[in-house]
Design a protein around this motif. Sequence first.
Motif, short mmCIF file in Angstrom:
data_model
loop_
_atom_site.label_atom_id
_atom_site.label_comp_id
_atom_site.label_asym_id
_atom_site.label_seq_id
_atom_site.Cartn_x
_atom_site.Cartn_y
_atom_site.Cartn_z
N THR A 179 0.88 -1.16 0.00
CA THR A 179 0.00 0.00 0.00
C THR A 179 0.92 1.21 0.00
O THR A 179 2.14 1.07 -0.01
CB THR A 179 -0.93 0.02 1.24
N HIS A 180 0.37 2.39 0.05
CA HIS A 180 1.19 3.60 0.02
C HIS A 180 2.25 3.56 1.11
O HIS A 180 1.94 3.61 2.29
CB HIS A 180 0.32 4.84 0.23
N GLY A 181 3.49 3.45 0.73
CA GLY A 181 4.58 3.53 1.68
C GLY A 181 4.91 2.26 2.45
O GLY A 181 5.79 2.27 3.30
N PHE A 182 4.25 1.16 2.15
CA PHE A 182 4.50 -0.09 2.88
C PHE A 182 4.49 -1.26 1.90
O PHE A 182 3.75 -1.26 0.92
CB PHE A 182 3.42 -0.34 3.95
N SER A 183 5.29 -2.29 2.19
CA SER A 183 5.27 -3.51 1.39
C SER A 183 5.63 -4.70 2.26
O SER A 183 6.26 -4.56 3.31
CB SER A 183 6.22 -3.39 0.19
N SER A 184 5.20 -5.88 1.80
CA SER A 184 5.41 -7.09 2.61
C SER A 184 5.54 -8.30 1.70
O SER A 184 5.11 -8.29 0.55
CB SER A 184 4.25 -7.28 3.58
N PHE A 185 6.14 -9.34 2.26
CA PHE A 185 6.30 -10.61 1.57
C PHE A 185 6.33 -11.71 2.62
O PHE A 185 6.98 -11.56 3.66
CB PHE A 185 7.63 -10.63 0.79
N MET A 186 5.61 -12.79 2.37
CA MET A 186 5.69 -13.99 3.22
C MET A 186 5.82 -15.18 2.28
O MET A 186 5.12 -15.26 1.27
CB MET A 186 4.44 -14.17 4.08
N GLY A 187 6.72 -16.08 2.60
CA GLY A 187 6.90 -17.28 1.80
C GLY A 187 7.36 -18.42 2.69
O GLY A 187 7.99 -18.20 3.73
N PHE A 188 7.01 -19.64 2.27
CA PHE A 188 7.41 -20.81 3.07
C PHE A 188 7.46 -22.05 2.19
O PHE A 188 6.77 -22.14 1.18
CB PHE A 188 6.45 -21.03 4.24
N TYR A 189 8.33 -22.96 2.61
CA TYR A 189 8.42 -24.24 1.93
C TYR A 189 7.27 -25.11 2.38
O TYR A 189 6.98 -25.22 3.57
CB TYR A 189 9.78 -24.90 2.19
N GLN A 190 6.61 -25.75 1.43
CA GLN A 190 5.42 -26.52 1.74
C GLN A 190 5.72 -27.85 2.43
O GLN A 190 4.81 -28.50 2.89
CB GLN A 190 4.60 -26.73 0.47
N ASP A 191 6.98 -28.21 2.53
CA ASP A 191 7.32 -29.40 3.30
C ASP A 191 7.38 -29.06 4.79
O ASP A 191 7.75 -29.86 5.62
CB ASP A 191 8.64 -30.02 2.84
N ARG A 192 7.00 -27.84 5.13
CA ARG A 192 6.90 -27.33 6.51
C ARG A 192 8.26 -27.12 7.17
O ARG A 192 8.37 -27.10 8.37
CB ARG A 192 6.05 -28.24 7.40
N SER A 193 9.31 -26.97 6.36
CA SER A 193 10.63 -26.85 6.96
C SER A 193 10.98 -25.43 7.38
O SER A 193 11.59 -25.24 8.43
CB SER A 193 11.70 -27.37 5.99
N SER A 194 10.61 -24.43 6.58
CA SER A 194 11.02 -23.07 6.92
C SER A 194 10.26 -22.05 6.08
O SER A 194 9.68 -22.37 5.05
CB SER A 194 12.53 -22.90 6.71
N GLY A 195 10.34 -20.81 6.53
CA GLY A 195 9.71 -19.74 5.80
C GLY A 195 10.26 -18.40 6.27
O GLY A 195 11.05 -18.34 7.22
N ILE A 196 9.85 -17.35 5.61
CA ILE A 196 10.34 -16.02 5.95
C ILE A 196 9.21 -14.99 5.84
O ILE A 196 8.23 -15.19 5.14
CB ILE A 196 11.53 -15.59 5.06
N VAL A 197 9.41 -13.89 6.56
CA VAL A 197 8.53 -12.73 6.47
C VAL A 197 9.42 -11.51 6.27
O VAL A 197 10.42 -11.35 6.97
CB VAL A 197 7.70 -12.54 7.77
N VAL A 198 9.08 -10.66 5.31
CA VAL A 198 9.78 -9.41 5.09
C VAL A 198 8.74 -8.30 5.14
O VAL A 198 7.76 -8.32 4.38
CB VAL A 198 10.50 -9.37 3.72
N LEU A 199 8.93 -7.36 6.04
CA LEU A 199 8.06 -6.19 6.15
C LEU A 199 8.90 -4.95 5.93
O LEU A 199 10.02 -4.86 6.42
CB LEU A 199 7.39 -6.11 7.53
N SER A 200 8.36 -3.99 5.21
CA SER A 200 9.10 -2.77 4.93
C SER A 200 8.18 -1.56 5.00
O SER A 200 7.02 -1.63 4.61
CB SER A 200 9.71 -2.86 3.53
N ASN A 201 8.73 -0.46 5.49
CA ASN A 201 7.97 0.79 5.47
C ASN A 201 8.40 1.63 4.26
O ASN A 201 8.42 2.84 4.29
CB ASN A 201 8.12 1.57 6.78
N TYR A 202 8.68 0.94 3.19
CA TYR A 202 9.04 1.57 1.91
C TYR A 202 8.34 0.81 0.80
O TYR A 202 8.34 -0.42 0.78
CB TYR A 202 10.55 1.53 1.70
N ARG A 203 7.74 1.53 -0.12
CA ARG A 203 7.16 0.91 -1.30
C ARG A 203 7.89 1.44 -2.51
O ARG A 203 7.84 2.62 -2.82
CB ARG A 203 5.68 1.21 -1.44
#
Length: 189
Positions: free
Chosen positions: A143-167
């Motif tokens: 959205t205005h001024g913010f961005s995000s990403f979430m991803g994970f391996y479907q074998d349930r091993s690991s994942g990540i979250v990236v949050l930013s106050n920049y778009r």
Amino acid sequence: MGRKFRYSNEGTGILGELLARWLGTDYETAIIERLCLPLNLPDTGISLTLEQQARMVPGYAGKDVQRPETLLRDYAGAGALRSTLGDQLTFLAAHLCDHPNEELCHDLLISQQTYARHSKTVGVGLGWIIDERGKFAWHNGSTHGFSSFMGFYQDRSSGIVVLSNYRSGLLSDSVDRIGLDLLDLLKKP
């Protein structure tokens, strides 16, 4: 699967509204009752308390170009939720089936199935893009001024979250590139 996929923020917003009406409530209440309370996500919602508002960082769209937060009243399902990294990591853990609410974790697996195709190797779940070569699911948002990403391996091993106050601009590097690169690093031995 003969269905075609085209992402639509408006469609996602309308779907959120329709689901809330089907549940006999508004979108925010549906999210709080169905996800936030069962998963213990106290800092996720649309209407923020004064204390939560005080902790919210300003968003930016360029060097020193501060952006006000976007308030999506009509299309709340398309990006009106605010959250913290802690809550997002808890939500991620639930998708990895690493959360005390096992019943809801099991229900979340339904969203990770492929229901449509984007290409030969990319499927579409309920809110997730599924890279079938790499066996991971992801979604992003901005959205205005913010961005995000979430991803994970479907074998349930690991994942990540990236949050930013920049778009960043639509064609420039973004949290998606950071998120996908981090996922790639996670799979390496």
